[in-house]
Design a protein around this motif. Structure first.
Motif, PDB file in Angstrom:
ATOM      1  N   GLU A 113       4.022  -0.755   3.850  1.00  0.00           N
ATOM      2  CA  GLU A 113       2.750  -1.450   4.105  1.00  0.00           C
ATOM      3  C   GLU A 113       2.672  -2.593   3.103  1.00  0.00           C
ATOM      4  OE1 GLU A 113      -0.327   1.466   3.636  1.00  0.00           O
ATOM      5  OE2 GLU A 113       0.547   2.808   5.123  1.00  0.00           O
TER       6      GLU A 113
ATOM      7  N   THR B 297     -12.269  -2.588   5.556  1.00  0.00           N
ATOM      8  CA  THR B 297     -11.465  -1.851   4.578  1.00  0.00           C
ATOM      9  C   THR B 297     -12.227  -1.732   3.265  1.00  0.00           C
ATOM     10  OG1 THR B 297     -10.375  -3.881   3.855  1.00  0.00           O
ATOM     11  CG2 THR B 297      -9.299  -2.637   5.603  1.00  0.00           C
TER      12      THR B 297
ATOM     13  N   CYS C 291       1.295   5.089   1.087  1.00  0.00           N
ATOM     14  CA  CYS C 291       0.753   5.859   2.198  1.00  0.00           C
ATOM     15  C   CYS C 291       1.234   7.288   2.132  1.00  0.00           C
ATOM     16  CB  CYS C 291       1.106   5.134   3.492  1.00  0.00           C
ATOM     17  SG  CYS C 291       1.834   6.038   4.802  1.00  0.00           S
TER      18      CYS C 291
ATOM     19  N   LEU D  53      -2.928   0.567  -4.246  1.00  0.00           N
ATOM     20  CA  LEU D  53      -2.129  -0.620  -3.937  1.00  0.00           C
ATOM     21  C   LEU D  53      -1.249  -1.011  -5.126  1.00  0.00           C
ATOM     22  CD1 LEU D  53      -4.888  -2.844  -2.228  1.00  0.00           C
ATOM     23  CD2 LEU D  53      -3.259  -1.299  -1.123  1.00  0.00           C
TER      24      LEU D  53
ATOM     25  N   GLY E  92       0.826  -1.205   0.000  1.00  0.00           N
ATOM     26  CA  GLY E  92       0.000   0.000   0.000  1.00  0.00           C
ATOM     27  C   GLY E  92       0.858   1.252   0.000  1.00  0.00           C
TER      28      GLY E  92
ATOM     29  N   ARG F 148      -7.189   8.276   4.147  1.00  0.00           N
ATOM     30  CA  ARG F 148      -7.043   6.865   4.504  1.00  0.00           C
ATOM     31  C   ARG F 148      -6.936   6.674   6.014  1.00  0.00           C
ATOM     32  NH1 ARG F 148      -4.134   8.189  -0.094  1.00  0.00           N
ATOM     33  NH2 ARG F 148      -2.495   9.077   1.179  1.00  0.00           N
TER      34      ARG F 148
ATOM     35  N   LYS G 216      -6.899   4.608  -0.840  1.00  0.00           N
ATOM     36  CA  LYS G 216      -5.698   3.771  -0.887  1.00  0.00           C
ATOM     37  C   LYS G 216      -5.394   3.275  -2.290  1.00  0.00           C
ATOM     38  CE  LYS G 216      -3.227   2.334   2.332  1.00  0.00           C
ATOM     39  NZ  LYS G 216      -2.243   3.298   2.852  1.00  0.00           N
TER      40      LYS G 216
ATOM     41  N   PHE H 118      -3.718  -3.384   5.014  1.00  0.00           N
ATOM     42  CA  PHE H 118      -4.030  -2.236   5.876  1.00  0.00           C
ATOM     43  C   PHE H 118      -3.551  -2.417   7.321  1.00  0.00           C
ATOM     44  CE2 PHE H 118      -6.986  -1.389   2.445  1.00  0.00           C
ATOM     45  CZ  PHE H 118      -7.051  -0.007   2.394  1.00  0.00           C
TER      46      PHE H 118
ATOM     47  N   VAL I 247     -10.085   1.038  -0.946  1.00  0.00           N
ATOM     48  CA  VAL I 247      -9.096   0.871  -2.026  1.00  0.00           C
ATOM     49  C   VAL I 247      -9.623   1.548  -3.293  1.00  0.00           C
ATOM     50  CG1 VAL I 247      -7.875  -0.778  -3.503  1.00  0.00           C
ATOM     51  CG2 VAL I 247      -8.246  -1.305  -1.079  1.00  0.00           C
TER      52      VAL I 247
END
Ligand SMILES: [Zn+2]
Ligand SMILES: [Zn+2]
Length: 319
Positions: free
Chosen positions: A55, A285, A35, A314, A33, A164, A312, A135, A289
């Motif tokens: 992450e 979550t 961030c 990814l 992820g 987030r 988020k 997460f 995303v």
């Protein structure tokens, strides 16, 4: 292997596979992820050079302890000495000799493989899919607030920032029994929070009475958010700072003194606690995303993140 490397600027490069040191495992990253901290690093928040990313969820592919092989894991990001007085007190996240994956002197997870000590790893229960497990690190950081601030049942808490982290913090406080108000700027993010039973005023922080919350969390990620948070906290209340930003903040320190405000910095938290919250369905979550990019399109993923409407993003490693 492919990796996203910071060296003054970000680039996708071919890098040697990490060589795990003693006690370390080699992990094939499945999902990672991006961030706010990653973006702050690109702006110069730390002098980090190397592979970015902290992450992730991945699979152990090499370890001295064979029982770890093939396990799906998440990893704590602070790699500590285990010998200093901070480590001895169990305050390992404050070890002055620590390295931090993807942040301080240690390569991170925006790569096909990453190395971490076995003692940093936590197996992910089968009930938690990769898309949620990724997460765990930010969720642990959100849950750290509960370790630091005693919350009375039904206590009023305000969270500033509908990004987030703010959305995770709001959920964590809510499931702990607080009456949560989330203040943000994006209608659809607030609608998401409302669907969890979080109160979201329409007009931002100005619409709320000043000095009206015993607990206020700043998760805006910007210096301006801090002033808004300071306005909302009631006398003797606690202001929790979750934002790390590169800029300096300026604010009226007299308010802290006159209203006897406790200003609390809050960083990383417990992975087992975060895994429990996900496994038990206390935090979702779903809806967090915005998009998944293949690792090889990582540069594009960072571009996409400039879009203020996204949550988020990814990176998937299918190598
Ligand atoms: Zn992070
Ligand atoms: Zn130490």
């Amino acid at each position: 292997m492919k990796a996203l490397v910071v060296d003054g600027k970000l680039s996708l490069r071919d890098m040697p596979e990490p060589r795990p040191g003693p006690g370390e495992a080699l992990i094939r990253v499945r999902l990672a992820g991006i961030c706010g901290t990653d973006r702050e690093i690109l702006k110069g928040y730390s002098d980090f050079r190397g592979i970015l990313g902290h992450e992730f969820v991945g699979m152990v592919v090499k370890a001295e302890e064979k029982s770890w092989l093939g396990r799906r894991v998440v990893g704590e990001i602070n790699v500590v000495c285990g010998e200093c007085s901070w480590c001895a007190q169990g305050l390992k996240r404050h070890c002055p000799r620590r390295t931090v994956m993807g942040i301080v002197k240690r390569d991170g997870a925006f790569a096909e493989y990453v190395a971490l000590p076995l003692r940093n790893l936590h197996e992910v229960p089968a009930e938690i899919p990769d898309e949620a497990a990724v997460f765990v690190e930010p969720l642990a950081a959100a849950a750290e607030i509960l370790e630091q601030v005693p919350l009375k049942p039904g206590a009023r808490a305000a969270v500033l920032g509908d990004g987030r982290l703010g959305l995770l913090v709001a959920q964590v406080l809510k499931q702990a029994g607080a009456q949560v108000t989330l203040i943000g700027k994006h209608g659809w993010k607030l609608d998401l929070a409302r669907s969890w039973g979080v109160k979201c005023p329409g007009q931002g922080e100005e619409a709320l009475a000043p000095r009206s919350f015993p607990v206020v969390v700043d998760a805006t990620g910007s210096p301006g958010g801090f002033e808004g948070a300071l306005r909302l906290v009631e006398p003797r209340g606690t202001l929790v700072m979750k934002s790390t930003f590169h800029e300096r903040a300026s604010f009226d320190t007299a308010k802290l003194v006159v209203d006897e405000i406790t200003l609390l910095g809050s960083r990383c938290g417990s992975f087992p606690a975060a895994l429990r919250l996900l496994r038990d369905g206390d935090v979702t979550t779903q809806g967090l995303v915005s998009k998944v990019f293949p690792l090889g399109n990582g540069m594009e993923a960072f571009q996409y993140l400039e879009n203020p409407a996204c949550l988020k993003v990814l990176l998937q490693n299918s190598a």
